[in-house]
Design a protein around this motif. Structure first.
Motif, PDB file in Angstrom:
ATOM      1  N   GLU A 185       0.848  -1.196   0.000  1.00  0.00           N
ATOM      2  CA  GLU A 185       0.000   0.000   0.000  1.00  0.00           C
ATOM      3  C   GLU A 185       0.875   1.234   0.000  1.00  0.00           C
ATOM      4  O   GLU A 185       1.952   1.242   0.607  1.00  0.00           O
ATOM      5  N   GLY A 186       0.409   2.284  -0.672  1.00  0.00           N
ATOM      6  CA  GLY A 186       1.184   3.516  -0.694  1.00  0.00           C
ATOM      7  C   GLY A 186       0.638   4.469  -1.735  1.00  0.00           C
ATOM      8  O   GLY A 186      -0.465   4.269  -2.257  1.00  0.00           O
ATOM      9  N   GLU A 187       1.427   5.497  -2.027  1.00  0.00           N
ATOM     10  CA  GLU A 187       1.038   6.485  -3.024  1.00  0.00           C
ATOM     11  C   GLU A 187       2.086   6.444  -4.130  1.00  0.00           C
ATOM     12  O   GLU A 187       3.252   6.819  -3.893  1.00  0.00           O
ATOM     13  N   PHE A 188       1.693   5.969  -5.297  1.00  0.00           N
ATOM     14  CA  PHE A 188       2.652   5.740  -6.376  1.00  0.00           C
ATOM     15  C   PHE A 188       2.208   6.480  -7.645  1.00  0.00           C
ATOM     16  O   PHE A 188       1.039   6.390  -8.034  1.00  0.00           O
ATOM     17  N   TYR A 189       3.154   7.171  -8.267  1.00  0.00           N
ATOM     18  CA  TYR A 189       2.889   7.886  -9.520  1.00  0.00           C
ATOM     19  C   TYR A 189       3.816   7.355 -10.597  1.00  0.00           C
ATOM     20  O   TYR A 189       5.004   7.128 -10.344  1.00  0.00           O
ATOM     21  N   LEU A 190       3.271   7.214 -11.810  1.00  0.00           N
ATOM     22  CA  LEU A 190       4.121   6.872 -12.960  1.00  0.00           C
ATOM     23  C   LEU A 190       3.950   7.936 -14.044  1.00  0.00           C
ATOM     24  O   LEU A 190       2.850   8.108 -14.584  1.00  0.00           O
ATOM     25  N   PHE A 191       5.045   8.645 -14.354  1.00  0.00           N
ATOM     26  CA  PHE A 191       5.090   9.570 -15.493  1.00  0.00           C
ATOM     27  C   PHE A 191       5.839   8.837 -16.602  1.00  0.00           C
ATOM     28  O   PHE A 191       7.014   8.488 -16.435  1.00  0.00           O
ATOM     29  N   TYR A 192       5.139   8.583 -17.712  1.00  0.00           N
ATOM     30  CA  TYR A 192       5.687   7.703 -18.752  1.00  0.00           C
ATOM     31  C   TYR A 192       5.454   8.330 -20.119  1.00  0.00           C
ATOM     32  O   TYR A 192       4.314   8.597 -20.502  1.00  0.00           O
ATOM     33  N   SER A 193       6.560   8.544 -20.828  1.00  0.00           N
ATOM     34  CA  SER A 193       6.467   9.194 -22.128  1.00  0.00           C
ATOM     35  C   SER A 193       6.857   8.237 -23.249  1.00  0.00           C
ATOM     36  O   SER A 193       7.787   7.435 -23.098  1.00  0.00           O
TER      37      SER A 193
ATOM     38  N   ASN B 213      -1.009   6.028  -9.847  1.00  0.00           N
ATOM     39  CA  ASN B 213      -1.547   7.182 -10.553  1.00  0.00           C
ATOM     40  C   ASN B 213      -0.740   7.261 -11.845  1.00  0.00           C
ATOM     41  O   ASN B 213       0.460   7.535 -11.809  1.00  0.00           O
ATOM     42  N   PHE B 214      -1.408   6.993 -12.960  1.00  0.00           N
ATOM     43  CA  PHE B 214      -0.711   6.834 -14.240  1.00  0.00           C
ATOM     44  C   PHE B 214      -0.844   8.123 -15.048  1.00  0.00           C
ATOM     45  O   PHE B 214      -1.959   8.554 -15.350  1.00  0.00           O
ATOM     46  N   VAL B 215       0.319   8.726 -15.377  1.00  0.00           N
ATOM     47  CA  VAL B 215       0.311   9.971 -16.151  1.00  0.00           C
ATOM     48  C   VAL B 215       1.077   9.720 -17.456  1.00  0.00           C
ATOM     49  O   VAL B 215       2.304   9.865 -17.512  1.00  0.00           O
ATOM     50  N   PRO B 216       0.362   9.324 -18.524  1.00  0.00           N
ATOM     51  CA  PRO B 216       1.048   9.037 -19.788  1.00  0.00           C
ATOM     52  C   PRO B 216       1.152  10.277 -20.671  1.00  0.00           C
ATOM     53  O   PRO B 216       0.252  11.120 -20.679  1.00  0.00           O
ATOM     54  N   THR B 217       2.241  10.375 -21.416  1.00  0.00           N
ATOM     55  CA  THR B 217       2.363  11.484 -22.370  1.00  0.00           C
ATOM     56  C   THR B 217       2.913  10.967 -23.699  1.00  0.00           C
ATOM     57  O   THR B 217       3.812  10.117 -23.718  1.00  0.00           O
TER      58      THR B 217
ATOM     59  N   HIS C 111       0.644  17.355 -10.607  1.00  0.00           N
ATOM     60  CA  HIS C 111       0.055  16.161  -9.993  1.00  0.00           C
ATOM     61  C   HIS C 111       0.473  15.952  -8.542  1.00  0.00           C
ATOM     62  O   HIS C 111      -0.234  15.311  -7.777  1.00  0.00           O
ATOM     63  N   ILE C 112       1.668  16.472  -8.199  1.00  0.00           N
ATOM     64  CA  ILE C 112       2.196  16.221  -6.851  1.00  0.00           C
ATOM     65  C   ILE C 112       2.544  17.556  -6.199  1.00  0.00           C
ATOM     66  O   ILE C 112       3.386  18.295  -6.714  1.00  0.00           O
ATOM     67  N   LYS C 113       1.918  17.858  -5.104  1.00  0.00           N
ATOM     68  CA  LYS C 113       2.147  19.154  -4.438  1.00  0.00           C
ATOM     69  C   LYS C 113       3.348  19.091  -3.485  1.00  0.00           C
ATOM     70  O   LYS C 113       4.157  19.997  -3.442  1.00  0.00           O
TER      71      LYS C 113
END
Ligand SMILES: Cc1cc2nc3c(=O)[nH]c(=O)nc-3n(C[C@H](O)[C@H](O)[C@H](O)COP(=O)(O)OP(=O)(O)OC[C@H]3O[C@@H](n4cnc5c(N)ncnc54)[C@H](O)[C@@H]3O)c2cc1C
Length: 227
Positions: free
Chosen positions: A129-137, A160-164, A186-188
């Motif tokens: 469990e946790g807070e996970f972000y993926l920035f993927y280009s 949290n999936f952030v595709p570009t 996305h992340i403060k």
């Protein structure tokens, strides 16, 4: 530590993803030990080889690689091999290793998704469990390896999936390179996270420098630069 220096694997499946190929390999005897995020040197019988990050999690019996083929000497060879080829894997190495961090940001482009897949699959399998972000280009959706699998992890709240996409405009995707501005949308509280970055040196080190300028401690940034 393993006594073995080399591990023989058989290529069991090969598929194309944009300019890359995904290789699925099974051990002939002993399985290589590794931590999520590490790489091995993959070599042929003639001793020609290069380092590649592992996409699969340590829990799986088989190993997956995602490799841009026909780039130079070794990938010209990999571009031609067929199922049944035997390849050697070295012991695993690399410091961009996931150590059960509960707040993590993964930043990558192209085939740099490989070690992130090992980590994200490991997180999903173990239900960490946790807070996970993926920035993927990627250049286009066709080049974006593992897109459906990542969508499924985001659908059940694992990441949290952030595709570009840098060369294609599609709804639901950014159409620009990953930048500190994009990350901050996305992340403060940037300084609360551990960062994992993989890809070309220029890309990963420029983002690392911006993160440090924005208050992230150096020790919270793990980088795998590919030259
Ligand atoms: C830790 C680590 C992990 C990695 N993981 C991955 C991964 O998961 N997936 C992946 O795709 N890659 C990965 N790489 C990159 C990989 O190791 C190889 O560098 C890459 O596959 C190219 O190997 P090659 O033998 O085909 O190219 P090389 O022959 O070694 O050529 C390297 C570069 O030089 C250029 N070049 C070659 N010959 C010439 C020439 N005559 N004139 C001008 N330029 C030339 C090529 O275009 C290429 O850009 C990783 C690298 C590192 C360090």
């Amino acid at each position: 530590m393993d006594g073995n220096l080399n591990f023989e694997y058989e290529v069991k499946a090969i598929s194309s993803i944009g300019r890359a190929k995904k290789f699925v390999l099974f051990p002939l005897k002993e399985k290589v030990n590794f931590k999520p995020g590490q790489f091995v040197k993959l070599s042929n019988k003639q001793g020609l080889g290069r380092p590649y990050s592992i996409c699969s999690p340590p829990e799986w019996q088989h190993i997956e690689f995602l490799i841009n083929v026909n780039v130079g000497e070794f990938t010209n060879y990999l571009g031609k091999i067929e199922v049944g080829e035997i390849l050697n894997l070295s012991r695993a190495a690399g410091h961009m290793v996931y150590n059960k961090e509960e707040k993590a940001v993964f930043i990558t482009g192209g085939t740099g998704i490989a070690p992130m897949m090992s980590i994200i699959r490991h997180i999903a399998l173990n239900k960490f469990e946790g807070e996970f972000y993926l920035f993927y280009s990627a250049r286009t959706l066709n080049d974006m390896a593992f897109y459906e699998e990542l969508l499924s992890y985001s659908g059940i709240g694992i990441i949290n999936f952030v595709p570009t996409l840098t060369r294609e405009k599609l709804a639901g995707f950014y159409n620009e390179r990953i930048s500190i501005d994009m990350i901050e949308k996305h992340i403060k509280n940037l300084e609360e996270f551990t960062y994992f970055m993989c890809g070309k040196n220029q890309f990963v080190f420029s983002i690392r420098d911006k993160l440090i300028e924005n208050g992230v401690d150096k020790s919270s940034i793990k980088v795998e630069g590919w030259g």
